[in-house]
Design a protein around this motif. Structure first.
Motif, mmCIF file in Angstrom:
data_model
loop_
_atom_site.group_PDB
_atom_site.id
_atom_site.type_symbol
_atom_site.label_atom_id
_atom_site.label_comp_id
_atom_site.label_asym_id
_atom_site.label_seq_id
_atom_site.Cartn_x
_atom_site.Cartn_y
_atom_site.Cartn_z
ATOM 1 N N ASP A 70 -32.973 48.035 47.028
ATOM 2 C CA ASP A 70 -32.436 49.443 47.515
ATOM 3 C C ASP A 70 -33.828 49.889 48.542
ATOM 4 O OD1 ASP A 70 -34.774 49.461 45.660
ATOM 5 O OD2 ASP A 70 -33.673 50.763 44.089
ATOM 6 N N GLN A 71 -34.653 49.077 48.974
ATOM 7 C CA GLN A 71 -35.673 49.853 49.936
ATOM 8 C C GLN A 71 -35.116 49.091 51.368
ATOM 9 O OE1 GLN A 71 -38.352 51.498 48.490
ATOM 10 N NE2 GLN A 71 -36.800 51.327 46.777
ATOM 11 N N THR A 72 -36.311 50.038 52.110
ATOM 12 C CA THR A 72 -36.039 49.717 53.484
ATOM 13 C C THR A 72 -35.831 48.163 53.726
ATOM 14 O OG1 THR A 72 -37.082 51.737 53.994
ATOM 15 C CG2 THR A 72 -36.969 50.313 55.791
ATOM 16 N N PRO A 73 -34.902 48.015 54.405
ATOM 17 C CA PRO A 73 -34.900 46.259 54.897
ATOM 18 C C PRO A 73 -36.163 45.842 55.717
ATOM 19 C CG PRO A 73 -32.610 47.503 55.256
ATOM 20 C CD PRO A 73 -33.808 48.659 54.969
ATOM 21 N N ALA A 74 -36.777 45.093 55.091
ATOM 22 C CA ALA A 74 -38.094 44.622 55.497
ATOM 23 C C ALA A 74 -38.397 43.187 54.588
ATOM 24 C CB ALA A 74 -39.126 45.627 55.491
ATOM 25 N N ARG A 75 -39.726 42.845 54.636
ATOM 26 C CA ARG A 75 -40.161 41.686 53.790
ATOM 27 C C ARG A 75 -41.350 42.294 53.052
ATOM 28 N NH1 ARG A 75 -41.054 36.044 56.591
ATOM 29 N NH2 ARG A 75 -43.242 37.068 57.159
ATOM 30 N N TYR A 76 -41.115 41.720 51.848
ATOM 31 C CA TYR A 76 -41.963 42.279 50.530
ATOM 32 C C TYR A 76 -42.597 41.006 50.111
ATOM 33 C CZ TYR A 76 -39.765 46.679 51.399
ATOM 34 O OH TYR A 76 -38.796 47.781 51.950
ATOM 35 N N TYR A 77 -43.836 41.119 49.776
ATOM 36 C CA TYR A 77 -44.328 40.144 48.813
ATOM 37 C C TYR A 77 -43.805 40.234 47.269
ATOM 38 C CZ TYR A 77 -47.703 37.815 52.079
ATOM 39 O OH TYR A 77 -48.588 37.191 52.895
ATOM 40 N N MET A 78 -43.633 39.245 46.546
ATOM 41 C CA MET A 78 -43.754 39.106 45.142
ATOM 42 C C MET A 78 -45.025 38.316 45.086
ATOM 43 S SD MET A 78 -41.172 35.912 43.773
ATOM 44 C CE MET A 78 -39.482 36.636 44.593
ATOM 45 N N ALA A 79 -45.693 39.070 43.903
ATOM 46 C CA ALA A 79 -46.987 38.544 43.644
ATOM 47 C C ALA A 79 -47.397 38.317 42.079
ATOM 48 C CB ALA A 79 -47.992 39.162 44.390
ATOM 49 N N ALA A 80 -48.161 37.370 41.900
ATOM 50 C CA ALA A 80 -48.442 37.355 40.453
ATOM 51 C C ALA A 80 -50.139 36.727 40.416
ATOM 52 C CB ALA A 80 -47.689 36.104 39.599
ATOM 53 N N SER A 81 -50.937 37.654 39.431
ATOM 54 C CA SER A 81 -52.269 37.364 39.313
ATOM 55 C C SER A 81 -52.435 37.314 37.933
ATOM 56 C CB SER A 81 -53.180 38.339 40.085
ATOM 57 O OG SER A 81 -52.854 39.501 39.756
ATOM 58 N N ALA A 82 -53.779 36.905 37.519
ATOM 59 C CA ALA A 82 -54.082 36.778 35.912
ATOM 60 C C ALA A 82 -54.375 38.258 35.258
ATOM 61 C CB ALA A 82 -55.181 35.827 35.791
ATOM 62 N N TYR A 83 -54.028 38.199 34.143
ATOM 63 C CA TYR A 83 -54.623 39.271 33.170
ATOM 64 C C TYR A 83 -55.498 38.533 32.290
ATOM 65 C CZ TYR A 83 -54.708 41.989 29.004
ATOM 66 O OH TYR A 83 -55.199 42.549 27.666
ATOM 67 N N GLN A 84 -56.677 38.873 32.393
ATOM 68 C CA GLN A 84 -57.942 38.152 31.708
ATOM 69 C C GLN A 84 -58.574 39.128 30.902
ATOM 70 O OE1 GLN A 84 -59.331 35.976 29.922
ATOM 71 N NE2 GLN A 84 -60.004 34.668 31.481
ATOM 72 N N SER A 85 -58.333 38.945 29.338
ATOM 73 C CA SER A 85 -58.769 40.072 28.521
ATOM 74 C C SER A 85 -60.024 39.441 27.989
ATOM 75 C CB SER A 85 -57.776 40.089 27.288
ATOM 76 O OG SER A 85 -57.613 38.881 26.377
ATOM 77 N N ALA A 86 -60.711 38.379 28.144
ATOM 78 C CA ALA A 86 -61.921 38.142 27.736
ATOM 79 C C ALA A 86 -62.863 38.531 28.615
ATOM 80 C CB ALA A 86 -61.953 36.465 27.174
ATOM 81 N N ALA A 87 -63.789 39.164 28.333
ATOM 82 C CA ALA A 87 -64.878 39.951 29.090
ATOM 83 C C ALA A 87 -65.869 38.726 29.382
ATOM 84 C CB ALA A 87 -65.499 41.211 28.447
#
Length: 566
Positions: free
Chosen positions: A275-292
């Protein structure tokens, strides 16, 4: 009375599903598992793969179907396949974990998995359950409603599996073996992947990027699976909201968010409306790292969502949460609730037969070398209630249960930790009086149809982190979750008995706890373990041995004729 009603309902459901087998389909596949050379991140790498692809084939069935998969092991490694999240009602022989429910399929051997899929709809997945082989031996398992039934949401224009993975520029078996031999943590991965593609933020990967073309105004069902070995992953699509409609093949009340968090082993079904302006968009994934302070793979995998008819342009990048954004992680997980109007919802059992308080975390075990590379010169380990699980090697636990063979496991897993302490206090991180653990094969035996409640309590040993815990053979209700030490006087007031989410894998909050409850109505041996593959071989596991019920319809049948021999 409640037990009698629940048992009667279970038997009735089983009879109904048996009567429907004649009209249900048999879906048959063949897996050829062998080594494959692929080029990623500027180099060739030999991996083990199914049918020459990464991920392996997506299996599509309808609820009520019987799935038959012929597995030919042409790799140099022992192999089993686990059908992650499948209940395996009276078919525990097909569950898959090595030496828990079966002996491995040896190189050059074959085995046929056969099981019915009843009472489940949504997204699950399959993967190897021997060491780190699942880094490349995995794929989606999609269960659609049976004929005459539909999704509890408008039919999407398309359904797309989004399988998140993790990649090493190395032989993953060598990575695992080196870590186990030295007692140290394993080498970090080099990339994450979306449907086997790292994405164009990595070197030599501009043509190794997953692409999804969408039509403006249409809605798509994304079936997101975290197949990564050791990292929870944030997932976003730039400028788009996502509506969660199911987790772990259990429908949820619609929950709209701009970010999804998926722990290893978990699945999340979301609706994406273009439903957004027709264009190209990244889908992206990165880590959730909870251990400091713990090193991790801090890279980002991307795919491209391109609106149909748009000219090529630089994709818009989403702003992902910080790697340690625990408030966002907790907000996502704690806002999910069950859709109680869905076909397979059942009320939470209120009477509890077995109560367990289980501490989970890292630890140390004795070093069998002149010097190990863990703290204090010992080996890194992991445990539940200070029992570090060790799988048998001469017979599977399920076969020992079925045949009454002794000496394979002991039914003395403790219901509580051996000592009480301030579980999440970081001052205990290096307390050797609490850290040291020993190896054993202790399990918890429960009666058929009993209700089991488990408090999963994280600890601060060697660092505070989130642990994804997976239960085989059952879904469980997530009654509550929170931070710090569980306090029954206060935290039981937070229990959700109305519409708690149902899962097979839960990320126990960093430095916190979660309370789960399930009905043990399926005889057999069912692992409960951490789905970080760095922690499972270290011992963060145990098993429930569910006794047979009172009738042939509630008794584990014999194994198949071609069952792998040890």
């Amino acid at each position: 009375m409640e037990r009698s009603l629940m048992f009667s309902a279970w038997v009735l459901a089983l009879l109904v599903c048996l009567s429907s087998f004649a009209s249900a389909a048999i879906v048959e596949h063949t897996f050829h598992v062998k080594n494959l050379t692929v080029n990623k991140l500027c180099r060739n790498q030999v991996i083990t793969a199914v049918n020459g692809s990464l991920p392996g084939p997506t299996l599509r069935v309808h609820e009520g179907d019987t799935l038959v998969v012929h597995v030919f092991n042409k790799s140099p490694y022992n192999l089993t396949i686990h059908w992650h999240g499948i209940f395996q009602i009276l078919s525990g022989w097909a569950d898959g974990p090595e030496f828990a429910t079966q002996c491995p399929i040896r190189p050059g051997q074959s085995y046929t998995y056969r099981f019915n899929i009843t009472g489940q709809e949504g997204t699950l997945w399959w993967h190897a359950h021997v060491g780190w082989l699942r880094a490349t031996v995995y794929g989606a398992l999609v269960i659609r409603p049976r004929s005459g039934h539909s999704f509890p949401f408008p039919k999407p224009h398309r359904e797309i599996p989004i399988v998140l993975g993790e990649w090493w520029n190395a032989n993953v078996i060598d990575v695992e073996n080196q870590a186990l031999a030295t007692g140290a943590a394993p080498n970090l991965s080099d990339a994450y992947t979306i449907n086997g593609h790292p994405g164009n933020l990595y070197p030599c990967s501009s043509n190794d990027t997953f692409r999804l073309t969408v039509v403006h105004g249409k809605t798509y069902l994304l079936r997101i699976i975290n197949a990564a070995l050791n990292n929870q992953l944030f997932f976003k699509i730039a400028n788009h909201n996502l509506t969660v409609v199911a987790v772990d093949a259990s429908y949820t009340n619609p929950y709209t968010t701009d970010v999804v968090l998926v722990a290893p082993g978990q699945t999340t079904d979301v609706l994406l409306t273009a439903d957004q302006t027709p264009a190209r968009y990244y889908m992206a994934a990165s880590a959730y790292q909870s251990a400091a302070g713990v090193p991790f793979d801090n890279t980002t995998t991307t795919g491209i969502v391109a609106y149909s008819g748009t000219t090529p342009s630089a994709p818009i990048m989403p702003l992902l949460p910080a790697f340690n954004d625990t408030p966002t992680a907790h907000r996502f997980f704690s806002n999910l609730t069950a859709l109680v109007s869905s076909r397979f919802w059942a009320p939470v059992p209120r009477h509890v037969d077995e109560r367990m308080f289980v501490t989970i975390g890292l630890g140390l075990s004795a070093c069998d070398l002149p010097q190990c590379q863990g703290p204090f010169g010992l080996k890194l380990a992991a445990s539940m209630n200070n029992a570090s699980f060790q799988f048998p090697t001469r017979l599977s636990m399920l076969e020992a249960f079925f045949r009454g063979v002794g000496g394979i496991y002991t039914a003395d897993f403790p219901d509580n930790p051996p000592v009480r302490f301030d579980y999440t206090n970081s001052s205990n991180s290096l307390n050797q009086a609490l850290l040291n653990t020993t190896k054993s094969t202790k399990v918890k035996k429960v009666r058929f149809n009993s209700t089991v409640e488990v408090v999963l309590q994280n600890t601060a040993f060697l660092g505070v982190e989130n642990h994804p815990i997976h239960l085989h053979g059952f879904n469980f209700y997530v009654l509550a979750q929170g931070f710090g030490n569980y306090n029954p006087a206060l935290d039981t007031r937070k229990f959700n008995f109305v519409n708690p989410q149902e899962r097979n894998t839960i990320g126990v909050p960093v430095g916190g706890w979660a309370v789960i409850r399930f009905r043990a109505n399926n005889p057999g041996v069912w692992l409960i373990h951490c789905h970080l593959d760095v922690h499972l071989p270290w011992g963060l596991a145990t098993a429930f041995v569910v006794e047979n019920g009172p009738t042939p319809a509630t008794t584990l049948p014999p194994p198949p004729a071609d069952f792998p021999k040890c």
